[in-house]
Motif scaffolding. Structure first.
Motif, mmCIF file in Angstrom:
data_model
loop_
_atom_site.group_PDB
_atom_site.id
_atom_site.type_symbol
_atom_site.label_atom_id
_atom_site.label_comp_id
_atom_site.label_asym_id
_atom_site.label_seq_id
_atom_site.Cartn_x
_atom_site.Cartn_y
_atom_site.Cartn_z
ATOM 1 N N TYR A 99 0.810 -1.207 0.000
ATOM 2 C CA TYR A 99 0.000 0.000 0.000
ATOM 3 C C TYR A 99 0.848 1.264 0.000
ATOM 4 O O TYR A 99 0.336 2.347 0.236
ATOM 5 C CB TYR A 99 -0.917 0.012 1.221
ATOM 6 C CG TYR A 99 -2.038 -0.987 1.126
ATOM 7 C CD1 TYR A 99 -2.024 -2.140 1.905
ATOM 8 C CD2 TYR A 99 -3.102 -0.789 0.260
ATOM 9 C CE1 TYR A 99 -3.046 -3.061 1.804
ATOM 10 C CE2 TYR A 99 -4.128 -1.705 0.161
ATOM 11 C CZ TYR A 99 -4.090 -2.841 0.942
ATOM 12 O OH TYR A 99 -5.101 -3.749 0.843
ATOM 13 N N LEU A 148 1.572 10.005 1.492
ATOM 14 C CA LEU A 148 0.403 9.154 1.681
ATOM 15 C C LEU A 148 -0.180 9.448 3.054
ATOM 16 O O LEU A 148 0.565 9.583 4.031
ATOM 17 C CB LEU A 148 0.797 7.676 1.572
ATOM 18 C CG LEU A 148 -0.284 6.619 1.798
ATOM 19 C CD1 LEU A 148 0.048 5.343 1.030
ATOM 20 C CD2 LEU A 148 -0.466 6.259 3.266
ATOM 21 N N ARG A 173 -9.140 3.101 -3.409
ATOM 22 C CA ARG A 173 -10.579 2.904 -3.563
ATOM 23 C C ARG A 173 -11.255 2.347 -2.332
ATOM 24 O O ARG A 173 -12.437 2.549 -2.134
ATOM 25 C CB ARG A 173 -10.843 1.984 -4.756
ATOM 26 C CG ARG A 173 -10.513 2.662 -6.069
ATOM 27 C CD ARG A 173 -10.799 1.767 -7.234
ATOM 28 N NE ARG A 173 -10.381 2.401 -8.472
ATOM 29 C CZ ARG A 173 -10.427 1.803 -9.640
ATOM 30 N NH1 ARG A 173 -10.854 0.570 -9.728
ATOM 31 N NH2 ARG A 173 -10.034 2.423 -10.725
ATOM 32 N N ALA A 213 -10.719 -0.444 1.424
ATOM 33 C CA ALA A 213 -9.927 -1.435 2.143
ATOM 34 C C ALA A 213 -9.635 -2.624 1.232
ATOM 35 O O ALA A 213 -10.525 -3.156 0.577
ATOM 36 C CB ALA A 213 -10.682 -1.908 3.379
ATOM 37 N N TYR A 240 -7.127 5.448 1.988
ATOM 38 C CA TYR A 240 -5.956 6.312 2.052
ATOM 39 C C TYR A 240 -5.989 7.268 0.877
ATOM 40 O O TYR A 240 -6.750 7.072 -0.080
ATOM 41 C CB TYR A 240 -4.665 5.478 2.041
ATOM 42 C CG TYR A 240 -4.562 4.538 0.869
ATOM 43 C CD1 TYR A 240 -5.096 3.260 0.929
ATOM 44 C CD2 TYR A 240 -3.945 4.947 -0.308
ATOM 45 C CE1 TYR A 240 -5.019 2.408 -0.147
ATOM 46 C CE2 TYR A 240 -3.874 4.099 -1.398
ATOM 47 C CZ TYR A 240 -4.409 2.830 -1.315
ATOM 48 O OH TYR A 240 -4.348 1.980 -2.388
ATOM 49 N N GLN A 242 -3.256 9.817 -1.564
ATOM 50 C CA GLN A 242 -1.868 10.120 -1.898
ATOM 51 C C GLN A 242 -1.806 11.405 -2.724
ATOM 52 O O GLN A 242 -2.761 11.754 -3.424
ATOM 53 C CB GLN A 242 -1.247 8.980 -2.701
ATOM 54 C CG GLN A 242 -1.229 7.650 -1.958
ATOM 55 C CD GLN A 242 -0.499 6.569 -2.731
ATOM 56 O OE1 GLN A 242 -0.141 6.737 -3.885
ATOM 57 N NE2 GLN A 242 -0.256 5.438 -2.092
#
Lengths: 113, 113
Positions: free
Chosen positions: A99, B49, B94, B96, B32, B34
């Protein structure tokens, strides 16, 4: 970090022909992706290249038009088939480990006449 | 439908000031987010991130915040320099378990000496 190279860097092709773009990563990465970026637009994900199996395509992209290979963890190819002027774009290869950050190649600028 | 918006296509700022770029999203629950920098003719380069359970991240002159209630991320460059001039892209994971990123169109930052 990983360094990604792409070949060719640019090409001008005739309508109806096909072009294969090569992507080489200098270290093993879990994930490899192919994106398209048209002028002034964001990056659009074409597909995820899976090692040793068929790529996973995003909505609007199909294998017959954009066949992808990934024979190992450091190399992938994208073919743009039966090209039309609408396929003119920059095609970017990308790699990722987990990730964390995603690394991008310099892109292949394709012009279809 | 899912949408990512970056506040403006272009932002001009005086050298030494703080540049603030905005990324808003709708119909997403990203795990998340970035931020990338893209220079003309090159692929994007990863900057920062931030995960959904983090409010703020810093790296040298860069700071990013992530507000999942407002569905917004702010990206700050303090003491901006002409070398910071580039297009900055936000990208959302997008969800988990997903490695795929969806990119915004980017904001072109120009730092004026």
């Amino acid at each position: 970090s990983a360094v990604i190279s792409q070949k060719p860097s640019r090409d001008i092709c005739q309508r109806g022909t096909s072009l294969t773009i090569q992507c080489q990563v200098d270290s093993q990465v879990t994930m490899m992706f192919w994106y398209r970026q048209q002028p002034g637009q964001s990056l659009t994900l074409i597909a995820t290249a899976n090692q040793g199996s068929e790529a996973t395509y995003e909505s609007g992209f199909v294998i017959d038009k954009f066949p992808i290979s990934r024979p190992n963890l450091t190399f992938s190819t994208l073919t743009v088939s039966n090209m039309s002027p609408e396929d003119s774009s920059i095609y970017l290869c990308s790699g990722r480990q987990g990730y964390s950050e995603q690394f991008f190649g310099p892109g292949t600028r394709l012009t279809v006449l | 439908s899912q949408k990512i918006e970056q506040n403006s296509e272009a932002l001009n700022i005086q050298e030494g000031k703080t540049a603030t770029l905005t990324c808003n999203y709708t119909n997403y629950s990203p795990a998340y987010l970035q931020w990338y920098r893209q220079d003309p003719g090159r692929g994007p380069v990863f900057l920062l991130l931030i995960r959904e359970n983090e409010k703020e991240k810093r790296k040298e002159r860069l700071k990013v915040t992530f507000d999942t209630t407002l569905k917004q991320s702010l990206f700050h460059i303090t003491a901006s320099q002409p070398a910071d001039s580039a297009t900055y892209l936000c990208a959302l994971g997008r969800g988990a378990g997903s490695y795929q990123l969806t990119f915004g169109k980017g904001t072109k930052l120009s730092v004026i000496p």
